[in-house]
Design an enzyme around this catalytic site. Structure first.
Site, mmCIF file in Angstrom:
data_model
loop_
_atom_site.group_PDB
_atom_site.id
_atom_site.type_symbol
_atom_site.label_atom_id
_atom_site.label_comp_id
_atom_site.label_asym_id
_atom_site.label_seq_id
_atom_site.Cartn_x
_atom_site.Cartn_y
_atom_site.Cartn_z
ATOM 1 N N LEU A 1 0.795 -1.286 -0.186
ATOM 2 C CA LEU A 1 -0.094 -0.215 0.070
ATOM 3 C C LEU A 1 0.850 1.206 -0.218
ATOM 4 C CD1 LEU A 1 -2.609 -0.646 2.675
ATOM 5 C CD2 LEU A 1 -3.010 -0.821 0.140
ATOM 6 N N ASP A 2 0.425 2.365 -0.730
ATOM 7 C CA ASP A 2 1.083 3.567 -0.593
ATOM 8 C C ASP A 2 1.397 3.823 0.756
ATOM 9 O OD1 ASP A 2 1.558 3.518 -3.417
ATOM 10 O OD2 ASP A 2 -0.600 4.700 -3.465
ATOM 11 N N LYS A 3 2.306 4.858 1.266
ATOM 12 C CA LYS A 3 2.661 5.190 2.311
ATOM 13 C C LYS A 3 1.569 5.839 3.091
ATOM 14 C CE LYS A 3 5.409 8.900 4.756
ATOM 15 N NZ LYS A 3 6.453 9.819 4.615
#
Length: 350
Positions: free
Chosen positions: A152-154
């Site tokens: 998942l993106d940050k």
């Protein structure tokens, strides 16, 4: 001819490959995988997506490009990370765990694995402390990505699965590759939709002017699925509107493919950027409501409540890698997104 250069303080290696005159035409990914030691087509394709391969001074954007004699490739290889990421005692929100896998509710702001600029405080650092056996038997073969099957993106919160054994990792990776593992997201987006649901099918590739971003390259009906031409890859997202507010919507999104930034790019493409998304237009004033007093200041206040994109991986469904049992986990929206929804409802009442 292959040459290697080392650049200054960043210690980046630049691999220079000159294609000999008279070379038989061949796909770029095949050619580079053949002439670069310890390479493969998948590694080359990932490097093309990352924008680190230059062809005659310009970014190579197609793995299918036919190499010609006289072509000159420059491939930037970043300085390698330390041999092993360090274990750190970072609390994890564990939803489920057994001998094969662990389901984690990742908070916004946490990077998944170490990279330049984020060597500590990552999910991997936390996993190395929580699951000590990763140090002895890394299921991915990469000590800096133990057990990581997807990411998942940050600044995206929500559910992730991590494999605890090599067998589980192979099984789960296959489920994600074939899209049999299902992920459902919730997002707050700008604007209201004309239809209560929709299907988005496009090609997504590197942005033509900003290589750190992605963009819709072209609309992509199903017959293009095998071609995946135009410099992009097929990306398919289905959405359903769950709730509407004045100038905003809460949507459910189901991924049929797993491209980098897929939801964020698709929502921007529809004219409904994910609220708070700094990269894809979600912090701009996308809706102006002349009928609402002090609309701009109210919208700006809502943005101040959420310093990230309002995107949350809410549900994860997959077959257990050992038993084959179909399992599903769901987690509620995090507090920061809930606070924004409360604020949007307040605007409606004012």
């Amino acid at each position: 001819m292959t040459q290697e250069h080392t650049g200054g303080e960043t210690r980046q290696h630049v691999l220079e490959i000159a294609v000999p005159k008279g070379e038989h035409p061949e796909r770029a990914d095949q050619y580079l995988a053949r002439v670069i030691a310890n390479s493969s087509r998948s590694k080359v394709q990932n490097a093309i997506e990352a924008g680190v391969i230059l062809l005659n001074g310009k970014p190579l954007d197609r793995a299918s490009y036919k190499v010609r004699g006289g072509d000159l490739f420059h491939i930037t290889i970043p300085r390698p990370l330390p041999t092993h990421a360090e274990a750190e005692n970072i609390p994890l929100n564990i939803v489920f765990e057994d001998e094969a896998l662990i389901i984690i509710n990742k908070p916004a702001g946490m990077v998944v694995h170490p990279a330049h600029g984020s060597r500590s405080g990552t999910l991997v650092n936390a996993l190395l402390h929580h699951i000590r056996e990763f140090r002895k038997d890394d299921p991915t073969g990469d000590p800096n990505r133990p057990g990581i099957v997807h990411r998942l993106d940050k600044d995206t919160s929500g559910l992730m699965v991590v494999a605890k054994t090599e067998e589980a990792h192979r099984n789960l990776a296959k489920q994600f590759f074939h899209h049999t593992a299902q992920r459902v997201y919730n997002a707050i987006v700008w604007g209201n939709f004309k239809e209560p649901s929709g299907h988005i099918e496009t090609l997504i590739g590197r942005h033509p002017r900003d290589r750190k971003k992605f963009a819709v390259i072209n609309e992509a009906p199903l017959y293009l699925k095998e071609k995946e031409g135009g410099g992009g890859k097929i990306a398919i997202t289905d959405y359903v509107v769950l709730d509407e507010f004045l100038g905003f919507s809460l949507v459910e999104l189901r991924l049929q493919t797993g491209r980098t930034h897929q939801i964020r790019v698709h929502m921007q493409h529809l004219g409904h950027p994910v609220f708070g998304d700094e990269v894809y237009g979600g912090r701009a004033m996308n809706v102006m409501r002349q009928d609402i007093p002090q609309w701009k200041s109210k919208a700006e206040h809502l943005l101040s409540l959420l310093p990230r994109q309002a995107l949350h991986a809410r549900t994860l469904r997959l077959n257990h890698p050992t038993t084959g049992e179909l399992m599903e986990w769901s987690v509620p929206l995090p507090e920061d997104m809930e606070s924004v929804i409360v604020g949007m409802k307040k605007i409606e009442k004012d």
